[in-house]
Motif scaffolding. Structure first.
Motif, PDB file in Angstrom:
ATOM      1  N   PHE A 140       1.040  -1.204   0.473  1.00  0.00           N
ATOM      2  CA  PHE A 140       0.259   0.183  -0.426  1.00  0.00           C
ATOM      3  C   PHE A 140       0.575   0.849   0.373  1.00  0.00           C
ATOM      4  CE2 PHE A 140      -2.376  -3.731   2.459  1.00  0.00           C
ATOM      5  CZ  PHE A 140      -3.099  -3.242   1.568  1.00  0.00           C
ATOM      6  N   PRO A 141       1.820   1.314  -1.402  1.00  0.00           N
ATOM      7  CA  PRO A 141       2.050   2.908  -0.980  1.00  0.00           C
ATOM      8  C   PRO A 141       1.616   3.775  -1.821  1.00  0.00           C
ATOM      9  CG  PRO A 141       2.329   1.811  -2.896  1.00  0.00           C
ATOM     10  CD  PRO A 141       1.398   0.777  -2.235  1.00  0.00           C
ATOM     11  N   VAL A 142       1.449   5.026  -1.222  1.00  0.00           N
ATOM     12  CA  VAL A 142       1.600   6.691  -1.616  1.00  0.00           C
ATOM     13  C   VAL A 142       1.351   6.016  -3.065  1.00  0.00           C
ATOM     14  CG1 VAL A 142       1.486   8.682  -1.989  1.00  0.00           C
ATOM     15  CG2 VAL A 142       2.428   7.841   0.031  1.00  0.00           C
ATOM     16  N   TYR A 143       0.203   6.867  -3.573  1.00  0.00           N
ATOM     17  CA  TYR A 143      -0.548   6.122  -5.048  1.00  0.00           C
ATOM     18  C   TYR A 143       0.733   6.983  -5.528  1.00  0.00           C
ATOM     19  CZ  TYR A 143      -3.570   6.995  -9.059  1.00  0.00           C
ATOM     20  OH  TYR A 143      -3.406   6.476 -10.744  1.00  0.00           O
ATOM     21  N   PRO A 144       1.511   6.758  -7.256  1.00  0.00           N
ATOM     22  CA  PRO A 144       2.206   7.879  -7.849  1.00  0.00           C
ATOM     23  C   PRO A 144       1.835   9.397  -8.137  1.00  0.00           C
ATOM     24  CG  PRO A 144       1.630   5.383  -9.065  1.00  0.00           C
ATOM     25  CD  PRO A 144       0.802   5.135  -7.775  1.00  0.00           C
ATOM     26  N   ARG A 145       3.415   9.543  -7.532  1.00  0.00           N
ATOM     27  CA  ARG A 145       2.504  10.825  -7.854  1.00  0.00           C
ATOM     28  C   ARG A 145       1.875  11.828  -6.244  1.00  0.00           C
ATOM     29  NH1 ARG A 145       5.518  13.388 -13.494  1.00  0.00           N
ATOM     30  NH2 ARG A 145       6.064  11.376 -14.173  1.00  0.00           N
ATOM     31  N   GLY A 146       1.550  11.532  -5.661  1.00  0.00           N
ATOM     32  CA  GLY A 146       0.874  11.431  -5.092  1.00  0.00           C
ATOM     33  C   GLY A 146       1.380  12.770  -3.807  1.00  0.00           C
ATOM     34  N   ARG A 167      -2.789  14.524  -1.189  1.00  0.00           N
ATOM     35  CA  ARG A 167      -3.485  14.695  -2.160  1.00  0.00           C
ATOM     36  C   ARG A 167      -3.071  14.150  -3.782  1.00  0.00           C
ATOM     37  NH1 ARG A 167      -3.684  19.405   0.968  1.00  0.00           N
ATOM     38  NH2 ARG A 167      -5.565  19.745   1.468  1.00  0.00           N
ATOM     39  N   THR A 168      -3.816  14.013  -4.914  1.00  0.00           N
ATOM     40  CA  THR A 168      -3.962  13.737  -6.227  1.00  0.00           C
ATOM     41  C   THR A 168      -5.107  14.056  -7.057  1.00  0.00           C
ATOM     42  OG1 THR A 168      -3.224  11.579  -8.156  1.00  0.00           O
ATOM     43  CG2 THR A 168      -5.104  11.178  -5.794  1.00  0.00           C
ATOM     44  N   PRO A 169      -4.234  14.565  -8.471  1.00  0.00           N
ATOM     45  CA  PRO A 169      -5.222  15.068  -9.483  1.00  0.00           C
ATOM     46  C   PRO A 169      -6.483  13.438  -9.774  1.00  0.00           C
ATOM     47  CG  PRO A 169      -3.177  15.057 -10.498  1.00  0.00           C
ATOM     48  CD  PRO A 169      -2.965  14.218  -8.831  1.00  0.00           C
ATOM     49  N   VAL A 170      -5.953  12.462  -9.558  1.00  0.00           N
ATOM     50  CA  VAL A 170      -6.507  11.853  -9.831  1.00  0.00           C
ATOM     51  C   VAL A 170      -7.729  10.801  -9.471  1.00  0.00           C
ATOM     52  CG1 VAL A 170      -5.889   9.072 -10.796  1.00  0.00           C
ATOM     53  CG2 VAL A 170      -4.112  10.558 -10.859  1.00  0.00           C
ATOM     54  N   PRO A 171      -8.887  10.747 -10.020  1.00  0.00           N
ATOM     55  CA  PRO A 171     -10.275  10.865  -9.527  1.00  0.00           C
ATOM     56  C   PRO A 171     -10.262   9.894  -8.862  1.00  0.00           C
ATOM     57  CG  PRO A 171     -10.280  11.102 -11.673  1.00  0.00           C
ATOM     58  CD  PRO A 171      -8.917  11.506 -11.412  1.00  0.00           C
ATOM     59  N   PRO A 172     -10.834   9.940  -7.076  1.00  0.00           N
ATOM     60  CA  PRO A 172     -11.101   8.637  -6.538  1.00  0.00           C
ATOM     61  C   PRO A 172     -11.144   7.666  -7.192  1.00  0.00           C
ATOM     62  CG  PRO A 172     -12.256  10.613  -5.090  1.00  0.00           C
ATOM     63  CD  PRO A 172     -11.593  11.778  -7.140  1.00  0.00           C
ATOM     64  N   LYS A 173     -12.390   7.355  -7.004  1.00  0.00           N
ATOM     65  CA  LYS A 173     -12.622   5.596  -7.834  1.00  0.00           C
ATOM     66  C   LYS A 173     -11.364   5.142  -8.413  1.00  0.00           C
ATOM     67  CE  LYS A 173     -17.760   6.005  -8.541  1.00  0.00           C
ATOM     68  NZ  LYS A 173     -18.579   5.957  -9.437  1.00  0.00           N
ATOM     69  N   GLU A 174     -10.702   5.841  -9.344  1.00  0.00           N
ATOM     70  CA  GLU A 174      -9.152   5.327 -10.008  1.00  0.00           C
ATOM     71  C   GLU A 174      -8.187   5.134  -8.602  1.00  0.00           C
ATOM     72  OE1 GLU A 174      -7.757   6.831 -13.928  1.00  0.00           O
ATOM     73  OE2 GLU A 174      -9.223   8.425 -13.734  1.00  0.00           O
ATOM     74  N   VAL A 175      -8.047   5.796  -7.708  1.00  0.00           N
ATOM     75  CA  VAL A 175      -6.466   5.765  -6.728  1.00  0.00           C
ATOM     76  C   VAL A 175      -7.982   4.683  -6.070  1.00  0.00           C
ATOM     77  CG1 VAL A 175      -6.395   6.453  -5.133  1.00  0.00           C
ATOM     78  CG2 VAL A 175      -6.546   7.969  -6.568  1.00  0.00           C
ATOM     79  N   LEU A 176      -8.627   4.296  -5.612  1.00  0.00           N
ATOM     80  CA  LEU A 176      -9.593   3.874  -4.818  1.00  0.00           C
ATOM     81  C   LEU A 176      -9.526   2.091  -5.298  1.00  0.00           C
ATOM     82  CD1 LEU A 176     -12.790   4.606  -2.642  1.00  0.00           C
ATOM     83  CD2 LEU A 176     -10.662   4.456  -2.041  1.00  0.00           C
ATOM     84  N   ALA A 177      -9.639   2.102  -6.714  1.00  0.00           N
ATOM     85  CA  ALA A 177     -10.175   0.592  -7.774  1.00  0.00           C
ATOM     86  C   ALA A 177      -8.012   0.065  -7.895  1.00  0.00           C
ATOM     87  CB  ALA A 177      -9.734   0.932  -8.912  1.00  0.00           C
ATOM     88  N   PHE A 178      -6.636   1.358  -7.786  1.00  0.00           N
ATOM     89  CA  PHE A 178      -6.002   0.788  -7.682  1.00  0.00           C
ATOM     90  C   PHE A 178      -5.130   0.118  -6.012  1.00  0.00           C
ATOM     91  CE2 PHE A 178      -1.230   1.783  -5.549  1.00  0.00           C
ATOM     92  CZ  PHE A 178      -0.750   1.578  -6.169  1.00  0.00           C
ATOM     93  N   TYR A 179      -5.980   0.710  -5.151  1.00  0.00           N
ATOM     94  CA  TYR A 179      -5.473   0.072  -3.869  1.00  0.00           C
ATOM     95  C   TYR A 179      -6.397  -1.209  -3.145  1.00  0.00           C
ATOM     96  CZ  TYR A 179      -2.486   4.108  -2.544  1.00  0.00           C
ATOM     97  OH  TYR A 179      -2.154   4.692  -1.971  1.00  0.00           O
ATOM     98  N   HIS A 180      -7.632  -1.274  -3.774  1.00  0.00           N
ATOM     99  CA  HIS A 180      -8.787  -2.480  -4.179  1.00  0.00           C
ATOM    100  C   HIS A 180      -7.589  -4.042  -5.238  1.00  0.00           C
ATOM    101  CE1 HIS A 180     -12.772  -5.673  -4.976  1.00  0.00           C
ATOM    102  NE2 HIS A 180     -11.754  -5.338  -5.781  1.00  0.00           N
ATOM    103  N   THR A 181      -6.988  -3.523  -6.233  1.00  0.00           N
ATOM    104  CA  THR A 181      -6.062  -4.448  -6.719  1.00  0.00           C
ATOM    105  C   THR A 181      -4.875  -4.854  -6.100  1.00  0.00           C
ATOM    106  OG1 THR A 181      -7.240  -3.561  -8.747  1.00  0.00           O
ATOM    107  CG2 THR A 181      -4.691  -4.875  -9.442  1.00  0.00           C
ATOM    108  N   ARG A 182      -4.775  -3.711  -5.461  1.00  0.00           N
ATOM    109  CA  ARG A 182      -3.523  -3.658  -4.521  1.00  0.00           C
ATOM    110  C   ARG A 182      -3.632  -4.988  -3.557  1.00  0.00           C
ATOM    111  NH1 ARG A 182       1.615  -3.195  -6.291  1.00  0.00           N
ATOM    112  NH2 ARG A 182       2.678  -2.888  -4.486  1.00  0.00           N
ATOM    113  N   ALA A 183      -4.470  -4.804  -2.357  1.00  0.00           N
ATOM    114  CA  ALA A 183      -4.923  -5.747  -1.524  1.00  0.00           C
ATOM    115  C   ALA A 183      -5.482  -6.600  -1.794  1.00  0.00           C
ATOM    116  CB  ALA A 183      -6.392  -4.201  -0.978  1.00  0.00           C
ATOM    117  N   LEU A 184      -6.493  -6.974  -2.532  1.00  0.00           N
ATOM    118  CA  LEU A 184      -6.706  -8.614  -3.514  1.00  0.00           C
ATOM    119  C   LEU A 184      -5.406  -9.160  -3.358  1.00  0.00           C
ATOM    120  CD1 LEU A 184      -9.822  -8.358  -5.651  1.00  0.00           C
ATOM    121  CD2 LEU A 184      -9.778  -8.347  -2.692  1.00  0.00           C
ATOM    122  N   GLY A 185      -4.318  -8.594  -4.665  1.00  0.00           N
ATOM    123  CA  GLY A 185      -3.623  -9.061  -4.539  1.00  0.00           C
ATOM    124  C   GLY A 185      -2.417  -9.562  -3.684  1.00  0.00           C
TER     125      GLY A 185
END
Length: 231
Positions: A140-146, A167-185
């Protein structure tokens, strides 16, 4: 005489070994803070006038590059961490809806950690500093360029804890999808809930847990609180 003193001073200085300031910056901290290009961030965690509420900051808060190019670059780096676009998983349906998290429980990362279930003893042992953003668990790293705004953590036995706001300019759903994928993996469960203005992704793996609180701030940027325990 004044001229002679000035010349002597300059000569003495010229013989000193001057270490460039850039060489003193911890690479891990620099990586955690990422791009620092001007925008108009919301003020709750950046305004030093609110230090009594925020519990103090590191006096080096980064700003966010919110250009389309920066957003696209952040997405591509996130996908690379996942192993490619085809590895990104869709978010699960919202499991439940709850009341908005009280402001007192999200005004600092330490308060957020307590709200996320960290014990009082663990929260008291938290140490503040941007370096903890660089020490987030690999899963669970900080989202890239956050752009990290605040971070805290500890490695006390039985109380390993990390909490970071970025903070990041990437929309919340995309950021959450990243962490969802990391979590399941990484073998974690992953559940999505909505609490007021925030969308929360959380899960467990044995005694370890994570929680991601996502919301859109007044400036239009995505504001994220990420808390991990036992990792």
């Amino acid at each position: 005489m004044g001229v002679l003193f000035a010349c002597a001073f300059v000569a003495a200085c010229s013989n000193e070994h001057v270490v460039p300031v850039a060489d003193e910056i911890d690479p891990a901290v620099a990586a955690a803070l990422n791009d620092q290009i001007l925008t108009d961030p919301d003020l709750s965690r950046q305004n030093e006038g609110s230090a009594a509420l925020t519990g103090g900051v590191d006096h080096a808060l980064p700003l966010v590059n919110d250009s389309p190019r920066a957003s696209d670059a952040a997405r591509e780096e996130a996908l690379a961490l996942l192993g490619g676009r085809d590895r990104l998983l869709r978010l699960p349906p919202v499991a439940k809806r709850g009341e908005e998290v009280p402001l007192k429980d999200r005004i600092t990362v330490t308060a957020r950690a307590a709200y996320a279930g960290a014990s009082e003893r663990c929260v008291r042992s938290l140490r503040r500093g941007f370096i903890w953003a660089a020490r987030m668990p690999a899963q669970f790293p900080v989202y890239p360029r956050g752009a990290t705004q605040e971070a805290a953590g500890n490695d006390v036995e039985g109380c390993t804890l990390r909490a970071v706001n970025f903070r990041t300019p990437v929309p919340p759903k995309e950021v959450l999808a990243f962490y969802h994928t990391r979590a399941l993996g990484a073998g974690f469960s992953s559940t999505l809930t909505v609490a007021g203005e925030e969308t929360v992704l959380s899960g467990r793996r044995g005694d370890a847990s994570f929680a991601v609180y996502a919301r859109t701030g007044p400036s239009g940027l995505t504001d994220i609180d990420l808390v991990t325990r036992g990792l």
